[in-house]
Write an enzyme that holds these catalytic residues in place. Structure first.
Site, PDB file in Angstrom:
ATOM      1  N   ASP A 276       4.669  -6.186   4.922  1.00 50.08           N
ATOM      2  CA  ASP A 276       4.024  -5.094   5.665  1.00 50.08           C
ATOM      3  C   ASP A 276       4.027  -5.440   7.151  1.00 50.08           C
ATOM      4  OD1 ASP A 276       2.783  -2.670   6.022  1.00 50.08           O
ATOM      5  OD2 ASP A 276       0.766  -3.420   5.599  1.00 50.08           O
TER       6      ASP A 276
ATOM      7  N   HIS B  61       0.838  -1.214   0.000  1.00 50.35           N
ATOM      8  CA  HIS B  61       0.000   0.000   0.000  1.00 50.35           C
ATOM      9  C   HIS B  61       0.862   1.249   0.000  1.00 50.35           C
ATOM     10  CE1 HIS B  61       0.370   0.912   4.402  1.00 50.35           C
ATOM     11  NE2 HIS B  61       0.509  -0.395   4.517  1.00 50.35           N
TER      12      HIS B  61
ATOM     13  N   GLU C 278      -5.093   1.248   2.721  1.00 52.32           N
ATOM     14  CA  GLU C 278      -4.849   0.215   3.733  1.00 52.32           C
ATOM     15  C   GLU C 278      -5.018   0.784   5.140  1.00 52.32           C
ATOM     16  OE1 GLU C 278      -2.953  -2.563   6.509  1.00 52.32           O
ATOM     17  OE2 GLU C 278      -2.343  -0.491   6.151  1.00 52.32           O
TER      18      GLU C 278
ATOM     19  N   ASP D 238       6.278   1.386   6.799  1.00 48.65           N
ATOM     20  CA  ASP D 238       4.856   1.025   6.614  1.00 48.65           C
ATOM     21  C   ASP D 238       4.194   1.965   5.632  1.00 48.65           C
ATOM     22  OD1 ASP D 238       2.201   0.274   6.883  1.00 48.65           O
ATOM     23  OD2 ASP D 238       1.994   1.079   8.906  1.00 48.65           O
TER      24      ASP D 238
ATOM     25  N   ASP E   6      -0.436   4.320   0.764  1.00 51.48           N
ATOM     26  CA  ASP E   6      -0.912   5.340   1.705  1.00 51.48           C
ATOM     27  C   ASP E   6      -0.199   5.142   3.046  1.00 51.48           C
ATOM     28  OD1 ASP E   6      -2.342   2.882   2.170  1.00 51.48           O
ATOM     29  OD2 ASP E   6      -3.860   3.984   3.320  1.00 51.48           O
TER      30      ASP E   6
END
Lengths: 462, 462
Positions: B185, B86, B158, B125, B88
């Site tokens: 992740d 992801h 996410e 992340d 975001d």
């Protein structure tokens, strides 16, 4: 004193427009962003006192915001009344709940104010109410009917604890010497049920901080394994009341003056409709300490309320975080004979004791004040009672107020004089809330009533 | 595969600078203010995939933020791996706790990252971790060593529940068909203790609102007589745990899969130092459900944490107000076999039941997901294990993770394939916190390890 009423009728439009102009000044003492507006407001008060006929008007600088002082001494042999008020106001937020901007006064009729009410922050608390006294002075001077000496002390830190005022009073006992203190910063039961507040609750206001881990954590990686400061804070606050909604701080009630059955019966005579009360607040039930009525709970009983709480992610959407810190602002309303410093200590000791391992707690006292009572056989009360009778056609109901004006007990200690709380607002005027307002009728009725107080007080003690 | 390591060594400076450039884009999905940055970030991902050698790269519009898809099909007969990530990131607040601006990446050495770590929101992340896969693709294409087909699906929601993704997956089962899903992740135990997350906790995230009186009230006039929404909210939240720190929602634990004594003993072998753990968080004690260790509390046990709370006056100074409303964001981490929809219902019913007369309660579910487990005898896990052995010199420790990646169980349901969670970050990398970072060594080691996974997986199932 017919001329009193006629003077008010003749000048009421100007009285209203003058009040509107000072309501436009956003004098919020709690937020430094408004400090310039505070200075402007002090200037405006000074000019208003001069215009009304005060002498020796001065803006007295303090550690905080200035105190505006002015006097009109007509004969040292006559009684002297000290009028106290405050030109600062509560923060207006939440702004989105105001129907009109808090500092752009609007006049609209309401159910309780068919003749119209002025909507603005400070309309009632306390700009509208202290300004009644300024206009009453103007009236008496113009009518040559001022029967005694007057002193005005209008401060700018009432909403944040009046810290500078205490110092000012202690340093100016001579200048402020008086026979009685007059304050309009409270309410009355209804326009057809005048009342005078004979008691006030004390206050202890603290801020608490709970710290857990040294940084915000991912609630997935740490959730369940470390103390979450917000969960802990909620637990600690919940523990401040027991299952009967009594405050569980050890020693909290030790010095609470219990009223006699007779006194409680007397209080119960004040008109009160629980159904209307709940309807006005849109609640299905009241809530409070077991064994007491609503009017007792908010007047003769001490309370503990969280005034603000915050911690973690409070923005839009979701964030899975465990905050490092959580905070709350907590205030306790106190009654005779609780000592606010002692209560603050009891709270601090108890709150720190409630903290489990895994968190650290910090308690920061904000400010406070003692509770206060005026006996109804005091000449000041008697004079006020006759004044209301003259303008309302009936004597006022003596009433214990739930609010706090900490400086009232300070005055008694430092100036050895009692205070009469002649308030003309209504509890429903939403002071400290969005859409605060003050009835036009109440404003003018106050200006009309105040001169009678001076007359009767001078006759009684002069 | 010596060329793998040498390619990384030769190009590592570029690999790092490319990552820095995408970390400068504030792609915060929770806050609409950043929507343009989200679009820019999707563009950047598309270009990175094309540059690495992907084909059919497209920005797929959704109800929310776009999903970037790309693929490299070398032979339909060969196994296909779907890489998910992801673009975001979590909101960066509280900003004042960052040592450097969250979107101005800085490289600094730390105790655990002597070779330097990249400090920025999203460093680990998940920008840093999904970008390892982009660079691994480039490496394999440049070295002609890509042994199977690859598909990339990088989403932008996410951190806010992957709502658009679920719809996208359901509508594109054919396009996304694969033999195994690869996600980076998550984290590993330590640079010298590689580990693979074989289990994830589920999640139920809700927002609660408690409404008392229809407007903010003066705490003096009403304090003690009406239910204070903040006090009530704290009481209700406190009641969500019992004296053993177990969640007191009826039925909450009914479906929790209890681990056998053997499994718990196996888990207990993972290196863990409680003293270091407490020191790193600067806490004097851990806190959680009685009868479980710290590693069990944050991995195999469900939890309930308040992620945010707010109500009343939270500005500077003091305001004596009783708020009309109080709010909290609450998340529950779930374990096999709890169903997040069912838990959300149980929470809602219980929370509403906790509300006393005098307040109204609203519970708004935000999002959620199921817990997940990958058996370690699965060829995907076997391939990953051999890949780590090749680059770390030792096999990884299988580990249950406390976090949640709700879409992993969605993938299993919709695409009928298992997911391998090859995470190269460390729990101490402060994801979701100020000063999030990702070790340079970890970033490069990930790029070096991933190609081995494709090699061994193809050998095992091809």
């Amino acid at each position: 004193m017919e001329h009193t009423k006629s003077y008010v009728d003749t000048h009421k439009d100007r009285f209203i427009s003058e009040l509107l102009s000072i309501l436009k000044i956003p004098s919020v003492s709690a937020d430094p962003a408004f400090s310039q507006d505070m200075e402007n407001m002090a200037e405006a008060v000074k000019n208003a006192l001069l215009q009304a006929g005060c002498e020796q008007v001065e803006i007295c600088e303090t550690q905080g915001y200035p105190i505006v002082y002015g006097e009109k001494i007509i004969d040292p042999a006559l009684p002297t009344v000290l009028v106290y008020g405050h030109y600062d106001v509560q923060p207006p937020d939440p702004l989105d709940l105001w129907d009109s901007p808090p500092f752009e006064p609007q006049i609209k009729p309401t159910g309780l104010h068919p003749e119209g009410a002025i909507f603005a922050r400070g309309a009632s608390d306390d700009k509208g109410q202290f300004y009644m006294h300024v206009k009453a002075l103007e009236l008496m001077i113009q009518n040559n009917s001022l029967p005694c000496n007057l002193k005005f002390m209008i401060e700018g830190e009432e909403e944040v604890g009046s810290e500078s005022l205490s110092a000012f009073v202690k340093e100016n006992r001579e200048k402020l010497s008086n026979d009685i203190i007059l304050i309009s910063d409270t309410g009355m039961i209804a326009n057809d049920v005048p009342s005078i507040t004979t008691g006030l609750r004390g206050l202890s206001y603290v801020e608490v901080e709970v710290t857990g881990p040294n940084r915000d954590l991912h609630s997935g990686l740490y959730g369940g394994a470390v103390a979450n400061p917000i969960n802990i804070l909620t637990k600690m606050i919940a523990n401040l009341h027991d299952e009967n909604n009594r405050i569980s701080i050890p020693g909290f009630y030790d010095k609470v003056a219990e009223l006699s059955t007779e006194e409680r019966a007397e209080m119960a005579k004040a008109p009160f409709d629980l159904g209307e009360y709940k309807a006005a607040l849109d609640i299905d039930a009241v809530y409070g300490e077991d064994g007491y009525t609503t009017n007792e709970r908010n007047a003769i009983r001490p309370t503990l309320d969280v005034n603000g709480i915050w911690g973690g992610y409070i923005g839009e959407g979701a964030k899975t975080v465990i905050a490092s810190k959580a905070y709350a602002k907590i205030s306790m309303r106190l009654v005779p004979d609780q000592d606010w410093n002692e209560i603050t200590e009891l709270f601090t000791r108890h709150f720190e004791a409630l903290a489990p391992d895994g968190v650290r707690v910090k308690v920061t006292p904000h400010h406070g004040g003692q509770a206060y009572v005026t006996p109804i056989n005091h000449p000041g009360y008697q004079a006020a009672s006759k004044a209301y009778e003259a303008t309302f056609g009936k004597p006022p109901v003596p009433q214990r107020g739930g609010g706090s004006i900490p400086i009232v007990s300070l005055f008694e200690a430092e100036l050895q004089s009692k205070t009469i709380l002649m308030g003309f607002g209504l509890d429903s005027d939403a002071i400290h809330s969005p859409n605060e307002h003050f009835g036009i009728w109440n404003y003018l009725k106050g200006i009309e009533t105040i001169p009678y107080f001076y007359k009767y007080f001078t006759e009684l003690v002069g």
